[in-house]
Design a protein around this motif. Structure first.
Motif, PDB file in Angstrom:
ATOM      1  N   ILE A  17      13.444  98.846  66.034  1.00  0.00           N
ATOM      2  CA  ILE A  17      13.034  99.152  64.667  1.00  0.00           C
ATOM      3  C   ILE A  17      12.584  97.860  63.999  1.00  0.00           C
ATOM      4  N   CYS A  18      11.359  97.863  63.477  1.00  0.00           N
ATOM      5  CA  CYS A  18      10.775  96.661  62.870  1.00  0.00           C
ATOM      6  C   CYS A  18      10.320  96.946  61.452  1.00  0.00           C
ATOM      7  N   GLU A  19      10.421  95.942  60.618  1.00  0.00           N
ATOM      8  CA  GLU A  19       9.833  96.031  59.276  1.00  0.00           C
ATOM      9  C   GLU A  19       8.316  96.142  59.402  1.00  0.00           C
ATOM     10  N   PRO A  20       7.666  96.893  58.512  1.00  0.00           N
ATOM     11  CA  PRO A  20       6.197  96.989  58.578  1.00  0.00           C
ATOM     12  C   PRO A  20       5.495  95.640  58.504  1.00  0.00           C
ATOM     13  N   GLY A  21       6.107  94.684  57.793  1.00  0.00           N
ATOM     14  CA  GLY A  21       5.473  93.379  57.629  1.00  0.00           C
ATOM     15  C   GLY A  21       5.726  92.399  58.756  1.00  0.00           C
ATOM     16  N   ALA A  22       6.519  92.801  59.763  1.00  0.00           N
ATOM     17  CA  ALA A  22       6.845  91.884  60.864  1.00  0.00           C
ATOM     18  C   ALA A  22       5.743  91.910  61.919  1.00  0.00           C
ATOM     19  N   SER A  23       4.534  91.572  61.513  1.00  0.00           N
ATOM     20  CA  SER A  23       3.370  91.686  62.398  1.00  0.00           C
ATOM     21  C   SER A  23       3.510  90.857  63.666  1.00  0.00           C
ATOM     22  N   ALA A  24       3.992  89.619  63.525  1.00  0.00           N
ATOM     23  CA  ALA A  24       4.102  88.737  64.687  1.00  0.00           C
ATOM     24  C   ALA A  24       5.069  89.314  65.717  1.00  0.00           C
ATOM     25  N   LEU A  25       6.166  89.899  65.263  1.00  0.00           N
ATOM     26  CA  LEU A  25       7.148  90.484  66.171  1.00  0.00           C
ATOM     27  C   LEU A  25       6.576  91.722  66.853  1.00  0.00           C
ATOM     28  N   ILE A  26       5.912  92.566  66.089  1.00  0.00           N
ATOM     29  CA  ILE A  26       5.321  93.781  66.657  1.00  0.00           C
ATOM     30  C   ILE A  26       4.308  93.420  67.734  1.00  0.00           C
ATOM     31  N   GLU A  27       3.481  92.409  67.454  1.00  0.00           N
ATOM     32  CA  GLU A  27       2.485  91.984  68.438  1.00  0.00           C
ATOM     33  C   GLU A  27       3.143  91.482  69.728  1.00  0.00           C
ATOM     34  N   GLN A  28       4.246  90.746  69.596  1.00  0.00           N
ATOM     35  CA  GLN A  28       4.931  90.214  70.769  1.00  0.00           C
ATOM     36  C   GLN A  28       5.569  91.311  71.609  1.00  0.00           C
ATOM     37  N   LEU A  29       5.974  92.392  70.946  1.00  0.00           N
ATOM     38  CA  LEU A  29       6.637  93.486  71.651  1.00  0.00           C
ATOM     39  C   LEU A  29       5.651  94.442  72.309  1.00  0.00           C
ATOM     40  N   ARG A  39      -2.532  98.123  58.421  1.00  0.00           N
ATOM     41  CA  ARG A  39      -2.035  96.849  58.949  1.00  0.00           C
ATOM     42  C   ARG A  39      -2.057  96.858  60.476  1.00  0.00           C
ATOM     43  N   LEU A  40      -1.643  97.978  61.072  1.00  0.00           N
ATOM     44  CA  LEU A  40      -1.635  98.080  62.528  1.00  0.00           C
ATOM     45  C   LEU A  40      -3.050  98.068  63.091  1.00  0.00           C
ATOM     46  N   ARG A  41      -3.974  98.737  62.407  1.00  0.00           N
ATOM     47  CA  ARG A  41      -5.352  98.782  62.881  1.00  0.00           C
ATOM     48  C   ARG A  41      -5.957  97.386  62.899  1.00  0.00           C
ATOM     49  N   VAL A  42      -5.648  96.593  61.874  1.00  0.00           N
ATOM     50  CA  VAL A  42      -6.139  95.211  61.826  1.00  0.00           C
ATOM     51  C   VAL A  42      -5.606  94.417  63.011  1.00  0.00           C
ATOM     52  N   MET A  43      -4.389  94.762  63.455  1.00  0.00           N
ATOM     53  CA  MET A  43      -3.775  94.090  64.600  1.00  0.00           C
ATOM     54  C   MET A  43      -4.293  94.639  65.925  1.00  0.00           C
ATOM     55  N   GLY A  44      -5.130  95.669  65.858  1.00  0.00           N
ATOM     56  CA  GLY A  44      -5.649  96.275  67.075  1.00  0.00           C
ATOM     57  C   GLY A  44      -4.682  97.235  67.734  1.00  0.00           C
ATOM     58  N   ILE A  45      -3.737  97.769  66.954  1.00  0.00           N
ATOM     59  CA  ILE A  45      -2.715  98.672  67.487  1.00  0.00           C
ATOM     60  C   ILE A  45      -2.933 100.077  66.941  1.00  0.00           C
ATOM     61  N   ARG A  46      -2.990 101.040  67.826  1.00  0.00           N
ATOM     62  CA  ARG A  46      -3.110 102.436  67.425  1.00  0.00           C
ATOM     63  C   ARG A  46      -1.762 103.118  67.642  1.00  0.00           C
ATOM     64  N   PRO A  47      -1.070 103.551  66.576  1.00  0.00           N
ATOM     65  CA  PRO A  47       0.229 104.209  66.742  1.00  0.00           C
ATOM     66  C   PRO A  47       0.110 105.485  67.567  1.00  0.00           C
ATOM     67  N   VAL A  48       1.174 105.806  68.283  1.00  0.00           N
ATOM     68  CA  VAL A  48       1.197 107.058  69.029  1.00  0.00           C
ATOM     69  C   VAL A  48       1.234 108.236  68.068  1.00  0.00           C
ATOM     70  N   GLY A  49       2.008 108.118  66.987  1.00  0.00           N
ATOM     71  CA  GLY A  49       2.089 109.204  66.024  1.00  0.00           C
ATOM     72  C   GLY A  49       3.171 108.972  64.994  1.00  0.00           C
TER      73      GLY A  49
END
Length: 225
Positions: free
Chosen positions: A138-150, A177-187
């Motif tokens: 579980i990650c905070e929405p603003g933890a972009s660097a962590l999400i990218e690493q995972l 925010r996720l789209r800018v990171m190049g991440i497409r959520p599953v749902g």
């Protein structure tokens, strides 16, 4: 939409069969959309209250019902209740095992910096996969660097919302925010839905939901109301 979890009955709080069945359906939908190789579930609550202890218990129980072992790592400062070893102990080389109740939920008893999580948590998650079939982070929405690493192979993002609490603006902010990171959520998983069913979730999926290669810039947004 992956799942819709009904709120607990205030008159009959001991009856949670509906919620467990809903979580089991959500896990099945997740496999249908992402495949069985998605072993790291990165859960992002789009607003306060979009995930709670009941949701964590439901996620773990649903994985057990389909024959999978699972643990939860809550990286947020305001986290859910933990079971077993703390995240601090695990990062220091401590044991990775489930709690006495069979539920492994790792939280920090002392604050951990984002830099520490970014540099150390991916290796810990990899080690957890030797013990558990599925690791939910579980990650905070603003933890972009962590999400990218995972976001290694076998990882996917799930957004949690809460019925009549998470606004469409909250959800759009997270997906943007996720789209800018190049991440497409599953749902999206929606908590505390009413008694009225929204119908078959799978019937609402588009072809592009099942095949990310067909998803263009026009990703659809689900409303949380």
């Amino acid at each position: 939409m992956i799942g819709q979890i009904p709120r607990r009955s205030r008159l009959h709080p001991e009856s949670d069969n509906g919620a467990i069945a809903a979580y089991e359906e959500a896990v099945g939908n997740l496999v249908a959309l992402a495949g069985g190789d998605m072993r790291t579930h990165i859960v992002i609550p789009a607003s306060d209250g979009a995930i709670d202890d009941d949701a964590i218990t439901g996620l773990l129980e649903a994985q057990r019902l389909i024959g999978a072992t699972a643990c939860v790592v809550d990286t947020r400062e305001a986290h859910v209740t933990g079971h077993g070893h703390t995240l601090n102990e695990v990062l220091d080389g401590g044991s990775i095992s489930d709690g006495e109740d069979g539920h492994a939920v790792f939280v920090a008893d002392e604050p951990l910096s984002l830099d520490t999580l970014v540099s150390e948590l991916p290796d810990v998650v990899a080690a957890m996969h030797e013990e558990f079939d599925v690791v939910v982070v579980i990650c905070e929405p603003g933890a972009s660097a962590l999400i990218e690493q995972l976001m290694a192979p076998g990882a996917g993002v799930i957004i949690n919302v809460r019925h009549n609490a998470t606004s469409a603006t909250d959800l759009v902010a997270v997906t943007t925010r996720l789209r800018v990171m190049g991440i497409r959520p599953v749902g999206v998983v929606m908590l505390h839905t009413g008694t009225k069913s929204l119908g078959s979730i799978a019937e609402s999926w588009r072809v592009s939901d099942r095949d990310p290669a067909l998803a263009g810039a026009g990703d659809s947004h689900a409303r949380a109301d």
